[in-house]
Structure formats: structure tokens, C-alpha cells
Design a protein around this motif. Structure first.
Motif, PDB file in Angstrom:
ATOM      1  N   UNK A   1     -12.726  -0.226  -8.924  1.00  0.00           N
ATOM      2  CA  UNK A   1     -11.556   0.389  -8.299  1.00  0.00           C
ATOM      3  C   UNK A   1     -11.925   1.680  -7.575  1.00  0.00           C
ATOM      4  N   UNK A   2     -12.861   2.456  -8.158  1.00  0.00           N
ATOM      5  CA  UNK A   2     -13.260   3.723  -7.537  1.00  0.00           C
ATOM      6  C   UNK A   2     -13.999   3.489  -6.221  1.00  0.00           C
ATOM      7  N   UNK A   3     -14.915   2.536  -6.222  1.00  0.00           N
ATOM      8  CA  UNK A   3     -15.682   2.285  -5.001  1.00  0.00           C
ATOM      9  C   UNK A   3     -14.841   1.615  -3.924  1.00  0.00           C
ATOM     10  N   UNK A   4     -13.726   0.990  -4.338  1.00  0.00           N
ATOM     11  CA  UNK A   4     -12.807   0.469  -3.324  1.00  0.00           C
ATOM     12  C   UNK A   4     -12.228   1.605  -2.490  1.00  0.00           C
ATOM     13  N   UNK A   5     -12.006   2.762  -3.117  1.00  0.00           N
ATOM     14  CA  UNK A   5     -11.531   3.920  -2.357  1.00  0.00           C
ATOM     15  C   UNK A   5     -12.565   4.356  -1.328  1.00  0.00           C
ATOM     16  N   UNK A   6     -13.859   4.285  -1.695  1.00  0.00           N
ATOM     17  CA  UNK A   6     -14.911   4.606  -0.723  1.00  0.00           C
ATOM     18  C   UNK A   6     -14.871   3.644   0.450  1.00  0.00           C
ATOM     19  N   UNK A   7     -14.503   2.403   0.186  1.00  0.00           N
ATOM     20  CA  UNK A   7     -14.458   1.391   1.240  1.00  0.00           C
ATOM     21  C   UNK A   7     -13.169   1.478   2.046  1.00  0.00           C
ATOM     22  N   UNK A   8     -12.269   2.369   1.640  1.00  0.00           N
ATOM     23  CA  UNK A   8     -10.976   2.556   2.323  1.00  0.00           C
ATOM     24  C   UNK A   8     -10.091   1.323   2.214  1.00  0.00           C
ATOM     25  N   UNK A   9     -10.138   0.658   1.048  1.00  0.00           N
ATOM     26  CA  UNK A   9      -9.246  -0.475   0.784  1.00  0.00           C
ATOM     27  C   UNK A   9      -8.589  -0.248  -0.567  1.00  0.00           C
ATOM     28  N   UNK A  10      -7.635  -1.094  -0.913  1.00  0.00           N
ATOM     29  CA  UNK A  10      -6.906  -0.956  -2.174  1.00  0.00           C
ATOM     30  C   UNK A  10      -7.824  -1.251  -3.359  1.00  0.00           C
ATOM     31  N   UNK A  11      -7.573  -0.611  -4.521  1.00  0.00           N
ATOM     32  CA  UNK A  11      -8.462  -0.781  -5.685  1.00  0.00           C
ATOM     33  C   UNK A  11      -8.617  -2.223  -6.156  1.00  0.00           C
ATOM     34  N   UNK A  12      -7.595  -3.063  -5.971  1.00  0.00           N
ATOM     35  CA  UNK A  12      -7.693  -4.433  -6.448  1.00  0.00           C
ATOM     36  C   UNK A  12      -8.865  -5.170  -5.814  1.00  0.00           C
TER      37      UNK A  12
END
Length: 690
Positions: A90-101
């Protein structure tokens, strides 16, 4: 205790050695190629079975699985890594600029696929901070974040769909590139990312990750900068907006850091004593979610929360293929970084545990993982530093640990995911920052790197500065180009040394570094420590000319004297035929004798043992140097030529200017032959005694 070696054998030229010990090549190159193709294309039940086990390694290692010995270690390690995957995904999804899911999806599908196709027994795949950061830069460029966007509006859902479409397209293209590289057997390309480049790149990327998370930790809503100087632009924007910091999110970040940093340090320092590391990340996520829910922090203090996390699997859908031309350049960099990190980690643990991996099969494994995962709204994945380290230290033995990892993530996807609705994003930002510890501590390796190789130190420094100052992809490209330039410069500046003989031995070493090795009278033995090709031919010529004294003036003087001597010889012959003696001929001959005594070098022996290859330009220069040596009265001899070098020199016409019998197997063979030639005519069975 001293030992001695006595050798008594014949002198071997290359031709004589090949005739005595060589193998007769009965097949031409075309016939060999035909045999290889027929062997590869031969279809049988055994060959199909072997191909299946080679391309889907689970059919190879699963029947050999030691259930009683390995199952407990794989289960514990897999469950531990699975628990870590949940907050990190979920944290690295923020780095990717997408939702945590989508980070949870990326922590599930690639893990299962790598278990089937991968050869690394201790490799944990999933979300990786550096790859996520690079992917996020692409997403921000194509789908920038609007400052005013209601997270519950239909526009927000469309916005998220566009973003994950781009991220999935990056994963899809990355997988296709890896599959193409696998088809061409290009696994060796990862070697162009040397260890200093990878370490400098990941350390510098850690700074980008940390700075990019500051706004989430402070509760600021700022645009994400991309391109050159993005790190400094982000820092400037954060400093400018510090007065607007959300104190509640700042407090949450400080409390999370105060919990995460010490516990992760304990995990690192006592990893040998701890059966499994303390799952501080998932505990922090659970506690923070409970506190945020119980205190209604999102409505009372306006903190940013994760929001809705749907339960179940995502329906398959095609990525945004229309953006492939726009993301091609960035995806190539992402592909190389992901593959290089994955193969490096796999090799490290394979060497540690005494097994081998197949780099080309790793291309297939990660290619299949990214391609198929992209159809289920996943962003690019690779092996990860932190989870791979934990997997190995927790007692994992085989790829089966990935099954238990995926089961943990599966439970979260099906049942627990919606419970993280109130999870503050500041907590995920703190998890991102603290997960980079291994990348930051790589600075401790710099003193050792400086001591071992200052060139590698400079490569590290240039790569690090380029990534920090410019951008992740541009900095990586600069690092690779600079590293290759150092290799080219080192081959260009390869040294040419004069060899001397250690008394009463057949050992020859550079006289500059060995003052008790002496040159052979009348023989100049040279060695060149590098290839001879178009890039360094001028340096090679300069070295040779300096050591042999082949100045243009000397060559012209000798050429002029030779022509004068030939003229005198013709006049003498004519005079003898007329019955008149020519007394000037003897004086001219004396001139050549004095010139020979002055130069003292009558033979030049080139030790080609360090010449790994020669191209056409190098071969022509070699022939030119041979001609110039002959003009000043020096005979050329070669030794220690590898077959490829000798083949190119021979094909270029070198044998038209030197005797094929002047190419010897070793330096000592050539020296003994030259010395015997001086003393008496060569015999058919000359020998060496050392």
C-alpha cells in the motif's frame, strides 16, 4: 621448503605445437551451425520434458522438495514476508501515484507467477521503492494530479482509472521487453549495471523517495514534480508551504517514526537471534487505523486517509495501450533497473547458499510476471531488497515460500482490505521512508570502495550526483555511459612494458617493477596490456615507437642508407663484371654494422598474452609497425597469441611481412630460438633446458 622445476623439451612454434597437440577440425563453421540447429530443433518426449522443466522450473524443484526439512522454514518465512507485503504494498502504491489497493494486487500476482517461473530460491518479488518511484514519475507526467479534486466524486474514480491504466501499461511494456530480451538471450545486459552503479543509483533514489513523501508526512497537498531538478523543486515547494502543515499528520508521522525506526533497528541488529523479525509495520498500520477510526481524525483534523479498498479480485482489463509510444523511453530504464536489481539479489543469495540461477530464465520469469499482472491492474514489480533479506533470514529454503506469502495477501484482498479505510496516508509515507534503511547505509561502503578502486568510486559519485541532481532515469543513463567510458579509457591507456628475464628461469616480468629481471641482449621483449583496436591504435603506436626508437628520422635515415647500399651493390657487381674492384662497398657495409651496434636491438619479440582481441584497424597498424621495424633492421617475433588474435592477424596479411615460423607458443621459446640463431644456424630439433 623450496622446490625446483626442471623442463627439457623442444622449442615450439605455433604451427609445430598445433601439429603435435592440436585437434583436427573436421567440420566447417556451416556444418557446426547446422548440427546445433538440428540438435535444438530435434523433437522427442525427453527433449519436451527437459524443455518444460527448464522453462517452468517448479516442475524441476517441486518433485525434489524435502517436505520434512524445508516446509517449516518456507512457511514461517513466507508468512513473515506476506505480513510485510501488506503495508509496503500500500505504501509503495503511493510512490506509484495510484490507489493503495493496486499495491496489494502487485504484492499478489507477481509472487505467484515468480514461484512458477523463477530460479531464485530466496528471492521475494513484489513492489520495490525505486521501480515504484520511476513508474510514479511516468504516471505524473501523463496524468498530473489536480489540486482541487473531491475524492468521492465520479471524476476522482475516472482519474484513478487513468492513472492505473498508465501504470499497468508500463508493467505490460516492461514485461514485453523482458520477454523479447529472453527470446534474444540478452540476460547478459544486466552486467552493464555494475555494482557501484546499482548501489549509487539506489542510494540516490532513496533521497527522491524520502523527499517525495515529505508532503504526505506533513499533510501538504502539493503537485508532484518530475524531470530534472525535481528533488530540489519538491524541497523548495515543501519549505514554502511549511506554514500550512497539518499538525495532526505531523504528529502521526513523528509517532510512527519513533516506533518504526527503533524496532527496525532491533530487527536488523538481532536478526540472527530473532526467529522472525518483529512485524512492526503491520502493527503500526493496525494501531493507526484503529486510532484514526476511533478519533475520527479525517473529519475532525482533515488528515488524508486511504479510503475505500474493494474486497476481492480485480476483473481482468487491458492497460492503456494508447500511451505505449509515450512511455517507451522511461519503461526501458524501469525494465533495466528492475531486472538488474532482481538478478543481483538472486545471484547474491545463490552464491551464499551454493546454487546457481539462470539470468535468461529470470528474464522470462519477470517478463511473464509483469505482462500477466498488468492485465489485473498491477504496476511494475521486481525483486525487493527488504523482503528478500527477511525471507532468507527467516529460514526460507525454496520458491514455495511465495505460496505462503501470496496466501497472506489473498486473505487481505478477500476479507480484511476494506478495514483499512481509515488508515492515514502519513503512516504509509513513514513506512516508505523507513524501508529505505538498507539504501542509505550503503554510504558506509564508500571508504572501502575508495581504497579498492578509485575509478569505481568516481563512477559511484557521478551516478549518485546525476540521479540526485537530474532525475532517476537520466541519472542512471549518465552513470551507465560514464562507467562504459571509464572502461574504454582504460583500454585506450593500456600500458606497454619491456620484459626482462629472471635469472636461470623462463619467467619474464616488466623491468620497471622488477629490478632483478634483465633484458636479453639484442632482444626487446614487449607486452601490451590491452586490446589493439581502432580506439587505442594511436596510443599503441606511440608506446611502441617510444620503446623501440622508431622515429621518422631514423626510419628515413635507414631507408636512405639501404637504398645507397643497394646502389653500391649493383655498381660493385657491374665493376666486378668489368674487372674493376669497388672499395666503397666495404665502407658502406661498415656503416650498417655500426648502426646495428648503435641500436643494439636486432629482434623485437611481442608478447601477445594480454592482447585479448584485435580488430581490422589494429591488425593493419600491427603490420605497419612490422614493416617499420624491418626498415631499421629489426626482426619481428610473436608469442602467446590466442587463436582469435592470430586468426585476424593472419587474415589481414601479416604473414606476407614476417616468417610464420617466428610465432612461438611462449616467450621463452622465442628467446631461446633467437639466441640460438645468433650463435649458429637453427637445427631441426632445437631444445629448451630450464
Amino acid at each position: 621448503m623450496s622446490a625446483s622445476v626442471a623442463v627439457y623439451r623442444n622449442i615450439y612454434t605455433e604451427d609445430r605445437f598445433r601439429q603435435t597437440y592440436g585437434t583436427e577440425d573436421k567440420h566447417s563453421g556451416r556444418e557446426k551451425l547446422r548440427e546445433k540447429l538440428l540438435k535444438r530443433c530435434r523433437c522427442s518426449q525427453d527433449s519436451c520434458h527437459n524443455l518444460l522443466k527448464e522453462r517452468v522450473p517448479i516442475f524441476n524443484w517441486l518433485p525434489k522438495y524435502r517436505l520434512k526439512k524445508w516446509i517449516l522454514g518456507d512457511a514461517v518465512a513466507g508468512l513473515t514476508v506476506g505480513i510485510l507485503h501488506i503495508p509496503q504494498g500500500m505504501a509503495f502504491a503511493l510512490l506509484t501515484s495510484v490507489a493503495p489497493i493496486y499495491g496489494l494486487y502487485t504484492s499478489f500476482f507477481p509472487v505467484v507467477l515468480y514461484m512458477l517461473f523463477g530460479t531464485g530460491r530466496h528471492v521475494s518479488t513484489g513492489t520495490f521503492a525505486v521501480v515504484s518511484l520511476m513508474t510514479g514519475s511516468v504516471v505524473e507526467q501523463l496524468v498530473p494530479t489536480p489540486l482541487a479534486l473531491n475524492s468521492s466524486s465520479p471524476e476522482a474514480a475516472e482519474f484513478e482509472a487513468q492513472r492505473i491504466g498508465v501504470a499497468s501499461a508500463v508493467a505490460f511494456l516492461s514485461g514485453i521487453l523482458m520477454l523479447g530480451m529472453f527470446s534474444l538471450q540478452l540476460g547478459f545486459l544486466s552486467t552493464y549495471l555494475s555494482e557501484p552503479i546499482v548501489k549509487a543509483f539506489t542510494s540516490a533514489a532513496a533521497f527522491h523517495v524520502t523527499v517525495s513523501q515529505l508532503q504526505s508526512m506533513l499533510g501538504l497537498r502539493l503537485p508532484r514534480y518530475t524531470g530534472p531538478f525535481s528533488l530540489f523543486k519538491t524541497l523548495a515547494s515543501v519549505m514554502e508551504n511549511l506554514p500550512h502543515t497539518n499538525l495532526a499528520e505531523l504528529l502521526i508521522s513523528l509517532v510512527c517514526l519513533a516506533a518504526l525506526v527503533p524496532v527496525k533497528e532491533v530487527n536488523m541488529r538481532f536478526r540472527q537471534r530473532l526467529r522472525t523479525p518483529i512485524p512492526v509495520e503491520i502493527l503500526t498500520v493496525i494501531i493507526a487505523t484503529g486510532v484514526a477510526y476511533g478519533s475520527s481524525l479525517d473529519s475532525r483534523y482533515g488528515i488524508q486517509i486511504v479510503g475505500h479498498i474493494p474486497a476481492g479480485f480485480p476483473p481482468p482489463r487491458m492497460p492503456a495501450l494508447q500511451v505505449l509510444p509515450e512511455i517507451a523511453g522511461d519503461t526501458i530504464a524501469i525494465t533495466f533497473v528492475g531486472y538488474a536489481v532482481s538478478v543481483s539479489l538472486a545471484m547474491i543469495y545463490a552464491d551464499k547458499h551454493g546454487y546457481s540461477i539462470q539470468p535468461n530464465q529470470e528474464l522470462l520469469a519477470h517478463g511473464v510476471s509483469n505482462t500477466i499482472s498488468s492485465l489485473f491492474t498491477c504496476f511494475p514489480s521486481s525483486a525487493t531488497l527488504a523482503t528478500t533479506n527477511i525471507l532468507e533470514s527467516a529460514g526460507g529454503h525454496t520458491q514455495l515460500s511465495g505460496l505462503f506469502t501470496s496466501l497472506v495477501v489473498l486473505v487481505v484482498l478477500l476479507l480484511i482490505g476494506p478495514l483499512f479505510y481509515f488508515l492515514p496516508k502519513a503512516v504509509l509515507a513513514c513506512i516508505n521512508v523507513t524501508s529505505l534503511r538498507q539504501m542509505f547505509v550503503q554510504f558506509q561502503d564508500l571508504p572501502e570502495l575508495w581504497r579498492v578502486s578509485r575509478i569505481d568510486f568516481v563512477v559511484w559519485l557521478v551516478t549518485w550526483l546525476s540521479v540526485v541532481v537530474l532525475n532517476v532515469d537520466v541519472g542512471l543513463a549518465i552513470g551507465v555511459v560514464f562507467s562504459m567510458m571509464t572502461v574504454i579509457c582504460r583500454t585506450q591507456r593500456a600500458g606497454c612494458s619491456v620484459l626482462g628475464r629472471a635469472s636461470n628461469t623462463e619467467i619474464y616480468r616488466p623491468v620497471d617493477n622488477h629490478n632483478k629481471c634483465y633484458e636479453i641482449p639484442g632482444v626487446k621483449i614487449l607486452t601490451y596490456n590491452g586490446p589493439i583496436y581502432y580506439g587505442n591504435r594511436s596510443f599503441f603506436r606511440a608506446h611502441m615507437s617510444r620503446l623501440l626508437g622508431l622515429s621518422p628520422e631514423r626510419i628515413r635515415r635507414r631507408e636512405k642508407a639501404r637504398k645507397a647500399l643497394e646502389k653500391r651493390e649493383r655498381e660493385s657487381i657491374n665493376a666486378v663484371e668489368r674487372g674493376v674492384a669497388n672499395t666503397s662497398f666495404s665502407s658502406e657495409n661498415e656503416f650498417f654494422k655500426s648502426e646495428a651496434l648503435e641500436s643494439e636491438v636486432q629482434a623485437v619479440l611481442m608478447d601477445c598474452g594480454s592482447v585479448i582481441f584485435v580488430d581490422v584497424a589494429g591488425a593493419r597498424l600491427f603490420i605497419q609497425m612490422c614493416i617499420e621495424c624491418q626498415k631499421v633492421g629489426m626482426r619481428i617475433y610473436l608469442s602467446n597469441c590466442n587463436e582469435s588474435v592470430l586468426k585476424i592477424l593472419t587474415s589481414s596479411g601479416l604473414m606476407n611481412y614476417m616468417n610464420p615460423q617466428h610465432i612461438f607458443v611462449t616467450v621463452h621459446d622465442a628467446v631461446v630460438y633467437i639466441q640460438q640463431q645468433k650463435e649458429k644456424p637453427p637445427e631441426n630439433n632445437t631444445t629448451i633446458w630450464v
